[in-house]
Motif scaffolding. Structure first.
Motif, PDB file in Angstrom:
ATOM      1  N   LEU A 169       0.831  -1.194   0.000  1.00 24.02           N
ATOM      2  CA  LEU A 169       0.000   0.000   0.000  1.00 24.02           C
ATOM      3  C   LEU A 169       0.865   1.243   0.000  1.00 24.02           C
ATOM      4  CD1 LEU A 169      -2.310  -1.035   2.978  1.00 24.02           C
ATOM      5  CD2 LEU A 169      -2.877  -1.261   0.556  1.00 24.02           C
ATOM      6  N   ARG A 170       0.318   2.314  -0.542  1.00 24.19           N
ATOM      7  CA  ARG A 170       0.929   3.633  -0.430  1.00 24.19           C
ATOM      8  C   ARG A 170       0.000   4.468   0.445  1.00 24.19           C
ATOM      9  NH1 ARG A 170       0.197   5.427  -5.396  1.00 24.19           N
ATOM     10  NH2 ARG A 170      -1.701   6.522  -4.789  1.00 24.19           N
ATOM     11  N   ILE A 171       0.516   5.006   1.525  1.00 26.53           N
ATOM     12  CA  ILE A 171      -0.316   5.830   2.401  1.00 26.53           C
ATOM     13  C   ILE A 171      -0.411   7.217   1.781  1.00 26.53           C
ATOM     14  CG2 ILE A 171      -0.571   6.825   4.704  1.00 26.53           C
ATOM     15  CD1 ILE A 171       0.908   4.322   5.752  1.00 26.53           C
ATOM     16  N   ASP A 172      -1.639   7.623   1.495  1.00 28.00           N
ATOM     17  CA  ASP A 172      -1.897   8.886   0.805  1.00 28.00           C
ATOM     18  C   ASP A 172      -2.263  10.027   1.741  1.00 28.00           C
ATOM     19  OD1 ASP A 172      -1.606   7.631  -1.763  1.00 28.00           O
ATOM     20  OD2 ASP A 172      -3.635   6.836  -1.527  1.00 28.00           O
ATOM     21  N   ALA A 173      -2.890   9.702   2.870  1.00 27.23           N
ATOM     22  CA  ALA A 173      -3.362  10.761   3.764  1.00 27.23           C
ATOM     23  C   ALA A 173      -3.432  10.257   5.193  1.00 27.23           C
ATOM     24  CB  ALA A 173      -4.744  11.251   3.325  1.00 27.23           C
ATOM     25  N   CYS A 174      -3.195  11.178   6.096  1.00 29.47           N
ATOM     26  CA  CYS A 174      -3.365  10.934   7.530  1.00 29.47           C
ATOM     27  C   CYS A 174      -4.243  12.062   8.044  1.00 29.47           C
ATOM     28  CB  CYS A 174      -2.028  10.911   8.256  1.00 29.47           C
ATOM     29  SG  CYS A 174      -2.195  10.730  10.045  1.00 29.47           S
ATOM     30  N   ASP A 175      -5.476  11.727   8.386  1.00 25.15           N
ATOM     31  CA  ASP A 175      -6.434  12.711   8.871  1.00 25.15           C
ATOM     32  C   ASP A 175      -6.483  12.620  10.393  1.00 25.15           C
ATOM     33  OD1 ASP A 175      -8.558  14.533   9.118  1.00 25.15           O
ATOM     34  OD2 ASP A 175     -10.052  12.951   8.859  1.00 25.15           O
ATOM     35  N   VAL A 176      -5.864  13.586  11.058  1.00 26.72           N
ATOM     36  CA  VAL A 176      -5.877  13.614  12.517  1.00 26.72           C
ATOM     37  C   VAL A 176      -7.192  14.231  12.964  1.00 26.72           C
ATOM     38  CG1 VAL A 176      -4.753  14.504  14.596  1.00 26.72           C
ATOM     39  CG2 VAL A 176      -3.368  13.774  12.638  1.00 26.72           C
ATOM     40  N   ARG A 177      -7.981  13.438  13.670  1.00 24.27           N
ATOM     41  CA  ARG A 177      -9.278  13.923  14.127  1.00 24.27           C
ATOM     42  C   ARG A 177      -9.157  14.685  15.442  1.00 24.27           C
ATOM     43  NH1 ARG A 177     -10.914   8.672  12.183  1.00 24.27           N
ATOM     44  NH2 ARG A 177     -11.898   9.001  10.171  1.00 24.27           N
ATOM     45  N   THR A 178      -8.415  14.098  16.388  1.00 21.77           N
ATOM     46  CA  THR A 178      -8.287  14.699  17.712  1.00 21.77           C
ATOM     47  C   THR A 178      -6.971  14.293  18.337  1.00 21.77           C
ATOM     48  OG1 THR A 178     -10.689  14.467  18.028  1.00 21.77           O
ATOM     49  CG2 THR A 178      -9.398  14.939  19.975  1.00 21.77           C
ATOM     50  N   VAL A 179      -6.345  15.226  19.028  1.00 23.65           N
ATOM     51  CA  VAL A 179      -5.180  14.923  19.856  1.00 23.65           C
ATOM     52  C   VAL A 179      -5.573  15.278  21.289  1.00 23.65           C
ATOM     53  CG1 VAL A 179      -2.763  15.398  20.344  1.00 23.65           C
ATOM     54  CG2 VAL A 179      -3.589  15.445  17.977  1.00 23.65           C
ATOM     55  N   HIS A 180      -5.519  14.287  22.157  1.00 31.94           N
ATOM     56  CA  HIS A 180      -5.866  14.487  23.561  1.00 31.94           C
ATOM     57  C   HIS A 180      -4.584  14.578  24.378  1.00 31.94           C
ATOM     58  CE1 HIS A 180     -10.051  13.263  22.739  1.00 31.94           C
ATOM     59  NE2 HIS A 180      -9.526  12.316  21.968  1.00 31.94           N
ATOM     60  N   ASP A 181      -4.407  15.687  25.050  1.00 27.99           N
ATOM     61  CA  ASP A 181      -3.345  15.775  26.036  1.00 27.99           C
ATOM     62  C   ASP A 181      -3.842  15.037  27.272  1.00 27.99           C
ATOM     63  OD1 ASP A 181      -1.374  17.417  24.686  1.00 27.99           O
ATOM     64  OD2 ASP A 181      -2.852  19.031  24.818  1.00 27.99           O
ATOM     65  N   THR A 182      -2.924  14.446  28.021  1.00 21.75           N
ATOM     66  CA  THR A 182      -3.298  13.706  29.219  1.00 21.75           C
ATOM     67  C   THR A 182      -2.752  14.436  30.451  1.00 21.75           C
ATOM     68  OG1 THR A 182      -1.322  12.304  29.293  1.00 21.75           O
ATOM     69  CG2 THR A 182      -3.148  11.553  27.890  1.00 21.75           C
ATOM     70  N   THR A 183      -3.049  13.900  31.611  1.00 27.74           N
ATOM     71  CA  THR A 183      -2.512  14.502  32.835  1.00 27.74           C
ATOM     72  C   THR A 183      -1.005  14.323  32.927  1.00 27.74           C
ATOM     73  OG1 THR A 183      -3.014  12.500  34.075  1.00 27.74           O
ATOM     74  CG2 THR A 183      -4.668  14.266  34.115  1.00 27.74           C
ATOM     75  N   ASP A 184      -0.467  13.414  32.137  1.00 33.51           N
ATOM     76  CA  ASP A 184       0.982  13.231  32.038  1.00 33.51           C
ATOM     77  C   ASP A 184       1.453  13.981  30.792  1.00 33.51           C
ATOM     78  OD1 ASP A 184       3.586  12.428  31.597  1.00 33.51           O
ATOM     79  OD2 ASP A 184       3.164  10.284  31.728  1.00 33.51           O
ATOM     80  N   PRO A 185       2.215  15.062  30.920  1.00 31.22           N
ATOM     81  CA  PRO A 185       2.620  15.842  29.742  1.00 31.22           C
ATOM     82  C   PRO A 185       3.494  15.071  28.757  1.00 31.22           C
ATOM     83  CG  PRO A 185       3.714  16.659  31.717  1.00 31.22           C
ATOM     84  CD  PRO A 185       2.725  15.627  32.170  1.00 31.22           C
ATOM     85  N   ALA A 186       3.992  13.906  29.153  1.00 25.62           N
ATOM     86  CA  ALA A 186       4.809  13.086  28.260  1.00 25.62           C
ATOM     87  C   ALA A 186       3.962  12.193  27.360  1.00 25.62           C
ATOM     88  CB  ALA A 186       5.774  12.221  29.077  1.00 25.62           C
ATOM     89  N   THR A 187       2.641  12.158  27.593  1.00 23.84           N
ATOM     90  CA  THR A 187       1.766  11.226  26.878  1.00 23.84           C
ATOM     91  C   THR A 187       0.614  11.955  26.200  1.00 23.84           C
ATOM     92  OG1 THR A 187       2.295   9.449  28.432  1.00 23.84           O
ATOM     93  CG2 THR A 187       0.293   9.175  27.138  1.00 23.84           C
ATOM     94  N   ILE A 188       0.351  11.581  24.934  1.00 22.74           N
ATOM     95  CA  ILE A 188      -0.825  12.060  24.202  1.00 22.74           C
ATOM     96  C   ILE A 188      -1.572  10.861  23.646  1.00 22.74           C
ATOM     97  CG2 ILE A 188       0.132  14.321  23.601  1.00 22.74           C
ATOM     98  CD1 ILE A 188       0.677  13.217  20.746  1.00 22.74           C
ATOM     99  N   VAL A 189      -2.839  11.095  23.316  1.00 24.30           N
ATOM    100  CA  VAL A 189      -3.674  10.101  22.647  1.00 24.30           C
ATOM    101  C   VAL A 189      -4.138  10.750  21.352  1.00 24.30           C
ATOM    102  CG1 VAL A 189      -5.761   8.693  22.772  1.00 24.30           C
ATOM    103  CG2 VAL A 189      -4.421   9.133  24.857  1.00 24.30           C
ATOM    104  N   VAL A 190      -3.879  10.079  20.227  1.00 30.71           N
ATOM    105  CA  VAL A 190      -4.202  10.645  18.918  1.00 30.71           C
ATOM    106  C   VAL A 190      -5.215   9.741  18.215  1.00 30.71           C
ATOM    107  CG1 VAL A 190      -3.281  11.476  16.721  1.00 30.71           C
ATOM    108  CG2 VAL A 190      -1.828  11.508  18.764  1.00 30.71           C
ATOM    109  N   GLU A 191      -6.322  10.340  17.780  1.00 28.37           N
ATOM    110  CA  GLU A 191      -7.317   9.647  16.971  1.00 28.37           C
ATOM    111  C   GLU A 191      -7.125  10.106  15.532  1.00 28.37           C
ATOM    112  OE1 GLU A 191     -11.386   9.799  18.474  1.00 28.37           O
ATOM    113  OE2 GLU A 191     -10.570  10.606  20.353  1.00 28.37           O
TER     114      GLU A 191
END
Length: 135
Positions: A64-86
């Protein structure tokens, strides 16, 4: 490198094609997990070298060739070293030209500028359906 910058770097690598993975942004003792991995696929890899030994050939053989990455949401957490990305990835099957999109959630932790933990939840059913051998 912050968690946000680490994800941006990963996205840039996906979109530039199947070049060699350097592992420069990974800690020596990085842990990479795929809790819902398809049968026969690893659910956890420990260490940068082990990850590169697995991911390098996988990336080179990706039909496959990846054509697009659509970031819906980036959640910061209570730990500044960790994020959750949808996000979703849209790719084109090289053999057929068929396009498909699959959803992902990644939990990403960075310490001292390096990714120390990455846990990726994948829509494995959509990914499997998108592969050329499946239609």
């Amino acid at each position: 490198m912050t968690p946000h910058e680490a994800f941006d770097s990963m996205r840039d690598q996906w979109l530039t094609g199947p070049g060699a993975l350097s592992g420069a942004g990974l800690a020596d003792d990085v842990v990479v997990e795929w809790p819902f991995a398809a049968p026969g696929r690893p659910r956890r890899i420990e260490g940068r070298e082990a990850f590169l030994a697995f991911a390098g050939p996988e990336r080179a053989a990706l039909p496959l060739r990846i054509d697009a990455c659509d970031v819906r949401t980036v959640h910061d957490t209570t730990d500044p070293a960790t994020i959750v990305v949808e996000y979703s990835l849209t790719a084109t099957a090289l053999a057929t030209g068929r396009r498909a999109t699959a959803d992902f959630i990644t939990v990403l932790t960075v310490h001292d500028g390096k990714v120390t933990h990455l846990r990726e939840y994948q829509d494995t059913m959509k990914m499997t359906a998108a592969l050329p051998s499946n239609g």
